[in-house]
Design an enzyme around this catalytic site. Structure first.
Site, PDB file in Angstrom:
ATOM      1  N   ASP A   1       0.695  -1.241   0.174  1.00 26.47           N
ATOM      2  CA  ASP A   1      -0.031  -0.034   0.044  1.00 26.47           C
ATOM      3  C   ASP A   1       1.062   1.183   0.012  1.00 26.47           C
ATOM      4  O   ASP A   1       1.460   1.739   1.006  1.00 26.47           O
ATOM      5  CB  ASP A   1      -1.002  -0.157   1.222  1.00 26.47           C
ATOM      6  CG  ASP A   1      -1.939   1.203   1.271  1.00 26.47           C
ATOM      7  OD1 ASP A   1      -2.353   1.519   0.125  1.00 26.47           O
ATOM      8  OD2 ASP A   1      -2.158   1.715   2.286  1.00 26.47           O
TER       9      ASP A   1
ATOM     10  N   GLU B   1      -1.158  -1.177  -4.900  1.00 23.59           N
ATOM     11  CA  GLU B   1      -2.318  -0.494  -5.129  1.00 23.59           C
ATOM     12  C   GLU B   1      -2.153   0.587  -6.425  1.00 23.59           C
ATOM     13  O   GLU B   1      -1.144   1.113  -6.206  1.00 23.59           O
ATOM     14  CB  GLU B   1      -2.687   0.259  -3.820  1.00 23.59           C
ATOM     15  CG  GLU B   1      -4.016   0.915  -4.083  1.00 23.59           C
ATOM     16  CD  GLU B   1      -4.594   1.661  -2.667  1.00 23.59           C
ATOM     17  OE1 GLU B   1      -5.175   1.028  -2.091  1.00 23.59           O
ATOM     18  OE2 GLU B   1      -4.259   3.024  -2.672  1.00 23.59           O
TER      19      GLU B   1
ATOM     20  N   ASP C   1      -2.764   1.306   6.862  1.00 22.43           N
ATOM     21  CA  ASP C   1      -1.779   1.134   5.947  1.00 22.43           C
ATOM     22  C   ASP C   1      -1.363  -0.599   5.705  1.00 22.43           C
ATOM     23  O   ASP C   1      -1.091  -1.112   4.558  1.00 22.43           O
ATOM     24  CB  ASP C   1      -0.689   1.972   5.712  1.00 22.43           C
ATOM     25  CG  ASP C   1      -1.042   3.446   5.908  1.00 22.43           C
ATOM     26  OD1 ASP C   1      -1.438   4.043   4.905  1.00 22.43           O
ATOM     27  OD2 ASP C   1      -1.103   3.695   7.111  1.00 22.43           O
TER      28      ASP C   1
END
Length: 185
Positions: free
Chosen positions: A16, A77, A150
């Site tokens: 992430d 991501e 996160d």
């Protein structure tokens, strides 16, 4: 028993991306079965530090994780439009560092949008961070939720990719068959 259950477990590093906090999560498993947690963490950098040093710190930690956990694939991501341009830029830069680290080792990289990840782990592409964290905790049978968000998001990315592998492979095989049938192979 499905054909997927007969496959050896795959190991996925989910990332992430972020400049201040970059979530890292490794899961292992096969599609159709509950995944297993391997590792989870966050790379933190000082917002006041030079951008080059921050990106270097992220790169070094990702490289350490790749060495330590030996993933088969890296799931990152996909940068999604946000209102704050500085945040988008930092996220994109950290994501690019992750992609380069994987490419340097010849590892496949998959990009997943936030809504794809949310839908994969919660069934709702508009789930909030608390719902994602709760489902990641349940899916991995954790006694404590991964923090900060996160870290949970990185695990969600890894789970999403692990579970989407059959669909991704089927699409690739279908595209290949279409190219062969069309004489463009």
């Amino acid at each position: 028993m499905t054909a997927y259950a007969q496959q050896p477990p795959a190991r996925v590093l989910g990332i992430d991306p972020g400049l201040t906090r970059c979530g890292l999560g490794v899961v292992e498993g096969v599609p159709g079965r509950p995944p297993k947690l391997v590792a989870v963490g966050v790379v933190r950098t000082d917002a006041a530090a030079d951008i080059a040093l921050r990106l270097l710190a992220i790169e070094q930690e990702i490289e350490r994780w790749l060495d330590e956990h030996q993933p088969d694939t890296v799931a990152v991501e996909r940068v999604f439009s946000q209102h704050n341009v500085r945040t988008v830029m930092g996220t994109a830069q950290a994501g690019a560092v992750a992609i380069v680290c994987a490419a340097r080792r010849g590892l496949p990289v998959a990009l997943h949008t936030p809504s794809e990840v949310k839908a994969a782990v919660t069934g709702n592409g508009r789930a909030d961070k608390d719902q994602v964290t709760l489902m990641v905790s349940r899916l991995l049978r954790l006694t404590e939720a991964p923090r900060p968000a996160d870290a949970a998001d990185a695990l969600a990315l890894a789970i999403c990719h692990l579970w989407r592998v059959p669909a991704i492979q089927a699409r690739a095989a279908g595209a290949q068959r279409a190219r062969v049938a069309g004489g463009t192979a």
